[in-house]
Design an enzyme around this catalytic site. Structure first.
Site, mmCIF file in Angstrom:
data_model
loop_
_atom_site.group_PDB
_atom_site.id
_atom_site.type_symbol
_atom_site.label_atom_id
_atom_site.label_comp_id
_atom_site.label_asym_id
_atom_site.label_seq_id
_atom_site.Cartn_x
_atom_site.Cartn_y
_atom_site.Cartn_z
ATOM 1 C CB SER A 73 -0.896 0.018 1.243
ATOM 2 O OG SER A 73 -1.673 -1.137 1.301
ATOM 3 C CG ASN A 96 -14.968 -7.277 4.186
ATOM 4 O OD1 ASN A 96 -13.809 -7.633 3.926
ATOM 5 N ND2 ASN A 96 -15.630 -7.720 5.247
ATOM 6 C CD GLU A 97 -16.806 -1.677 2.020
ATOM 7 O OE1 GLU A 97 -15.568 -1.716 2.166
ATOM 8 O OE2 GLU A 97 -17.593 -1.792 2.978
ATOM 9 C CD GLU A 140 -3.318 -9.825 2.144
ATOM 10 O OE1 GLU A 140 -3.043 -9.028 3.046
ATOM 11 O OE2 GLU A 140 -3.122 -9.574 0.946
ATOM 12 C CB SER A 145 1.188 -5.598 9.289
ATOM 13 O OG SER A 145 -0.126 -5.173 9.094
HETATM 14 C C1 LIG Z 1 -4.371 -3.204 10.373
HETATM 15 C C2 LIG Z 1 -3.978 -3.034 8.956
HETATM 16 C C3 LIG Z 1 -2.856 -3.677 8.491
HETATM 17 C C4 LIG Z 1 -2.432 -3.482 7.199
HETATM 18 N N1 LIG Z 1 -1.281 -4.103 6.802
HETATM 19 C C5 LIG Z 1 -0.797 -3.848 5.577
HETATM 20 C C6 LIG Z 1 0.465 -4.388 5.203
HETATM 21 O O1 LIG Z 1 1.110 -5.104 5.971
HETATM 22 N N2 LIG Z 1 0.955 -4.078 3.984
HETATM 23 C C7 LIG Z 1 0.259 -3.311 3.107
HETATM 24 O O2 LIG Z 1 0.732 -3.095 2.000
HETATM 25 N N3 LIG Z 1 -0.948 -2.769 3.421
HETATM 26 C C8 LIG Z 1 -1.489 -3.032 4.646
HETATM 27 N N4 LIG Z 1 -2.713 -2.484 5.011
HETATM 28 C C9 LIG Z 1 -3.383 -1.591 4.094
HETATM 29 C C10 LIG Z 1 -4.601 -2.180 3.421
HETATM 30 O O3 LIG Z 1 -4.238 -3.088 2.437
HETATM 31 C C11 LIG Z 1 -5.413 -0.997 2.855
HETATM 32 O O4 LIG Z 1 -5.894 -0.276 3.949
HETATM 33 C C12 LIG Z 1 -6.548 -1.435 1.980
HETATM 34 O O5 LIG Z 1 -6.086 -1.948 0.757
HETATM 35 C C13 LIG Z 1 -7.534 -0.279 1.694
HETATM 36 O O6 LIG Z 1 -6.883 0.843 1.217
HETATM 37 P P1 LIG Z 1 -7.111 2.267 1.896
HETATM 38 O O7 LIG Z 1 -6.920 2.109 3.344
HETATM 39 O O8 LIG Z 1 -6.280 3.225 1.158
HETATM 40 O O9 LIG Z 1 -8.646 2.589 1.671
HETATM 41 P P2 LIG Z 1 -9.310 3.167 0.339
HETATM 42 O O10 LIG Z 1 -8.925 2.343 -0.816
HETATM 43 O O11 LIG Z 1 -9.097 4.619 0.257
HETATM 44 O O12 LIG Z 1 -10.849 2.887 0.651
HETATM 45 C C14 LIG Z 1 -11.617 3.688 1.527
HETATM 46 C C15 LIG Z 1 -13.068 3.189 1.478
HETATM 47 O O13 LIG Z 1 -13.564 3.299 0.131
HETATM 48 C C16 LIG Z 1 -14.049 2.047 -0.298
HETATM 49 N N5 LIG Z 1 -13.769 1.854 -1.725
HETATM 50 C C17 LIG Z 1 -12.619 2.090 -2.395
HETATM 51 N N6 LIG Z 1 -12.741 1.712 -3.678
HETATM 52 C C18 LIG Z 1 -13.986 1.215 -3.834
HETATM 53 C C19 LIG Z 1 -14.717 0.647 -4.917
HETATM 54 N N7 LIG Z 1 -14.174 0.468 -6.132
HETATM 55 N N8 LIG Z 1 -15.976 0.225 -4.678
HETATM 56 C C20 LIG Z 1 -16.533 0.376 -3.448
HETATM 57 N N9 LIG Z 1 -15.917 0.891 -2.401
HETATM 58 C C21 LIG Z 1 -14.647 1.314 -2.588
HETATM 59 C C22 LIG Z 1 -13.264 1.047 0.525
HETATM 60 O O14 LIG Z 1 -13.939 -0.195 0.594
HETATM 61 C C23 LIG Z 1 -13.178 1.720 1.860
HETATM 62 O O15 LIG Z 1 -14.351 1.498 2.578
HETATM 63 C C24 LIG Z 1 -3.161 -2.652 6.309
HETATM 64 C C25 LIG Z 1 -4.316 -2.035 6.762
HETATM 65 C C26 LIG Z 1 -4.730 -2.204 8.061
HETATM 66 C C27 LIG Z 1 -5.954 -1.505 8.519
#
Ligand SMILES: Cc1cc2nc3c(=O)[nH]c(=O)nc-3n(C[C@H](O)[C@H](O)[C@H](O)COP(=O)(O)OP(=O)(O)OC[C@H]3O[C@@H](n4cnc5c(N)ncnc54)[C@H](O)[C@@H]3O)c2cc1C
Lengths: 374, 334
Positions: A127, A354-355, A242, A159
């Site tokens: 990410s 989950n979305e 995953e 993480s």
């Molecule tokens: C505890 C934790 C550990 C993590 N560990 C790692 C790790 O080790 N390495 C790593 O690389 N990443 C890690 N992540 C990151 C994780 O993979 C991202 O948070 C995730 O992919 C979502 O990206 P974002 O947080 O930028 O949310 P966004 O992509 O900005 O999404 C925000 C909201 O918009 C919704 N949304 C976005 N696009 C769509 C769509 N097309 N349709 C409908 N809804 C949509 C999402 O579902 C969400 O509800 C971790 C996250 C957490 C919380």
């Protein structure tokens, strides 16, 4: 159709016996703290010495060549015994499976044994601030250098990267317009020149993940996984793991559900909470049986891993929410249930929200039309 | 361990699916609701061996075969087949286990062959007998007694007109003794399991028809299935059904073990929730047409609502599950 587990009962008995003798009597400090991380790393060494850290791997890399069923049974026993959380989980469950599919013999030999022994703990660096759900929008770059690559840019939400040793991630090696096509999958040390790690506190303040700043970090060619430019395909082969059974096996939910029932009983078996307690127990059992179904099937479950991911992540939240509601006014106090609750809240976000999973289920499993892309 | 259907079990499902598709259940359901109790389909089911699955070999059956029963009930649910099918299957277990030698010898071979339609009731548990006016035999299990019974007055009006529910009264005692409540308990569990499987089949059919509808119905210039709100409803429906199914087969495999009632209850609670949520989604995604009596999916939707509370409500079954969960050592998550 049968559910005859008798052939794996001797293995179950061996694992149970070992765990009974070796699981620390008092819980280790939280995995998401420096002291806790060190204690969990030491525990990985203990597990590895008994050849129990990666039972499903081939023997040459530290495993026992256990069957998928034996692995499920191992996990059941592991969590039933109240054994510590796995600090090595992103390495052994994600990177290792990518290497088994795409790694060179040299990479397997070099990376896997220290991973199995808990000597090298891995973090996932996918990410970025601008690339979450839309991972293909990532901008951190890998540029050709003499004998390897130079990494630049920023990764985030990694993480346990605050305390881990090495990381694996996707970098842009072609033009941004190529999105999925111009990416390369690389492994790099977190203590290398040019790497800055900034721990980030999670919801309860513990530094469970970190931001990574990369400034001309050198990576030799031998640490590229798969072909340069093919990183997306390589990475997506771990994404299924995953979301599916591997990262969150039924064992942990079965154990947590049994303890939830015990907690509910110990707190007077409130009839207002009965349906929720029962539901958590039923769903944990459903997840177990679904796991048996999955490993019994010859065909590849593929996009169905998304169905799994939605199910386990929501089960985990519901189960822990119910536990906290049973605890009442004490729910906010530090303790194992609170730790589990905070952990569970992230489940619907990481590993593909989950979305996003529901979009995948609708389009790839049910065959609904894809959204018009802009 | 191989927790998937084998070839023969799949074949049974395919055969029934073919037979029921050809029979055209929507028209049969409507005729059944109007009081036309034609037995063509019943006999055909008998010939396929559906009822024999609950009848032991010594009485002309092939059972009990609980996994096959779940397969069959799933297909019967998928086509919303009308009539007291689950009741007849349960009656077979009740007659067989009640130490009622005469009635068992008289009725079980006929049940197995698809030549007897049986309904049943049990005070407190099964208050009204389904399709009692169409039945050749009505059983009433009351404590240590097993009676035959007759309808007492007309059917009570219900949500699903194809489920005709009758109060009944006992006429003749068929058996007495501790075997009766034991057999009644097994019969109840088998019926609840078959009911759960029917619910899964009903849910599956509703999901399939709704996905098809969402791909073809257009609004705002595109198929409604392109809208995320619709997609997510349907993805949730699938997830619920996918995880309830293994519970039903898991319960079937624990038949005869002390875990059977608990496992049946887990399956029935989960199947009721999954099928009901799917029915709500089916209704919502179809819009007004789904709310009409004329449109076939409504036959499935109302049957789901009925079966959700038949053979024990979800709350009854959840309570039974919890009562059967053994004590564990700790109450802390790790
Ligand atoms: C505890 C934790 C550990 C993590 N560990 C790692 C790790 O080790 N390495 C790593 O690389 N990443 C890690 N992540 C990151 C994780 O993979 C991202 O948070 C995730 O992919 C979502 O990206 P974002 O947080 O930028 O949310 P966004 O992509 O900005 O999404 C925000 C909201 O918009 C919704 N949304 C976005 N696009 C769509 C769509 N097309 N349709 C409908 N809804 C949509 C999402 O579902 C969400 O509800 C971790 C996250 C957490 C919380």
């Amino acid at each position: 159709m049968d559910l005859d587990l008798s052939p794996v009962e001797p293995f179950r008995a061996e694992v149970r016996d070992w765990l009974r003798r070796n699981v620390p009597a008092t819980p280790l400090p939280s995995l998401e703290t420096e002291a806790g991380f060190a204690a969990h790393r030491a525990w990985e060494r203990t597990l590895a010495a008994a050849r129990l850290s990666v039972v499903s791997w081939p023997e040459e890399y530290g495993g026992r060549g256990a069957s998928p069923l034996e692995w499920l049974v191992f996990e059941e026993e592991y969590y039933a015994a109240g054994a510590p959380g796995r600090v090595s989980q992103n390495g052994i469950n994600l990177l290792a499976l990518t290497l088994f599919a795409h790694g060179t013999p040299g990479q397997l030999g070099r990376v896997l044994p220290p991973m199995a022994a808990g000597e090298v703990i891995w973090a996932q660096a996918w990410s970025e601030p601008g690339a979450g759900s839309d991972l293909a929008a990532l901008r951190a770059t890998a540029t050709r250098a003499d004998g390897g690559w130079r990494l630049n840019g920023q990764k985030t939400w990694s993480s346990r990267a605050a305390f881990a040793d090495r990381a694996f991630g996707l970098f842009r090696s072609g033009p941004a317009a190529e999105r999925h096509r111009g990416l390369t999958y690389l492994m790099f040390p977190l203590d290398a020149d040019g790497v800055t790690v900034r721990p980030v506190g999670r919801l309860d303040g513990r530094p469970a993940f970190a931001e990574l700043f990369l400034d001309d970090v050198f990576v030799p060619d031998r640490d590229v996984i798969g072909e340069p430019g093919q990183g997306w395909t390589v990475a997506m082969s771990t994404a299924g793991n995953e979301r599916g059974l591997t990262l969150r096996s039924p064992g942990r939910f079965l154990a947590a559900a049994d303890r939830l029932v015990a907690l509910w009983r110990a707190h007077g078996a409130d009839p207002l909470l009965r349906d929720r307690v029962a539901d958590a127990w039923i769903k944990a059992r459903a997840y177990r049986l679904k796991g048996f179904e999955t490993i019994s099937r010859a065909d590849d479950a593929g996009a169905e891993a998304s169905v799994n991911k939605v199910f386990w992540s929501e089960l985990d939240v519901e189960l822990h929410e119910t536990a906290l509601d049973i605890l009442g006014a004490d729910a906010e106090l530090d303790g194992d249930w609170l730790e589990g609750y905070v952990f569970s809240l992230a489940g619907p976000i990481y590993a593909g929200t989950n979305e996003i999973q529901r979009n995948l289920i609708a389009e790839r499993v049910l065959g609904l039309p894809r959204e018009a892309r802009r | 361990m191989r927790f998937v259907l084998d070839t023969e079990q799949r074949l049974l499902g395919d055969t029934l699916h073919g037979l029921l598709t050809k029979a055209g259940t929507p028209a049969l359901i409507r005729r059944w609701a109007a009081g036309d109790h034609d037995r063509t389909l019943w006999s055909a089911l008998g010939e396929t061996g559906v009822f024999a699955l609950a009848v032991p070999e010594r009485h002309g059956g092939a059972g009990p075969l609980p996994v096959e029963l779940v397969v069959a009930a799933h297909e019967l649910g998928r086509h919303a087949a009308p009539g007291p099918i689950v009741e007849t299957l349960a009656a077979a277990a009740l007659l067989d286990g009640s130490a009622a030698a005469g009635p068992a010898a008289e009725w079980l071979p006929r049940i197995a062959a698809g030549q007897a339609v049986v309904s049943l009731g049990s005070p407190g548990r099964i208050r009204r007998a389904l399709d009692a006016d169409a039945a050749d035999l009505i059983l009433l299990a009351d404590g240590e007694h097993l009676f035959s019974a007759v309808p007492e007055g007309p059917a009570v009006r219900a949500l699903d007109p194809a489920r005709r529910l009758f109060p009944v009264r006992q006429v003749e005692r068929l058996a007495t003794g501790p075997a009766v409540p034991r057999a009644a308990a097994t019969a109840y569990d088998l019926a609840a399991l078959a009911c759960a499987a029917q619910l899964l089949g009903l849910g599956r059919a509703l999901l399939d028809v709704t996905v098809k509808y969402a791909r073809t119905r257009r609004q705002f210039g595109r198929p409604i299935g392109e809208f995320q709100a619709v997609k997510h409803h349907l993805a949730n429906a699938l997830t619920g059904l996918e995880f309830a199914r293994p519970l039903a087969y898991g319960a079937a495999l624990s038949f005869g073990s002390p875990d059977f009632p608990r496992d049946v209850s887990a399956a029935k609670a989960a199947a009721s929730d999954a099928a009901y949520a799917t029915a709500r989604t089916a209704l919502q995604v179809h819009g007004a047409i789904g709310y009409t009596d004329e449109y076939d999916p409504s036959l499935w939707i109302r049957k789901v609502r009925a079966l959700r509370s038949a053979w024990g409500t979800p709350a009854d079954h959840r309570a039974r599950v919890l009562a059967a969960v053994p004590e564990v050592r700790g109450e802390s998550p790790r």
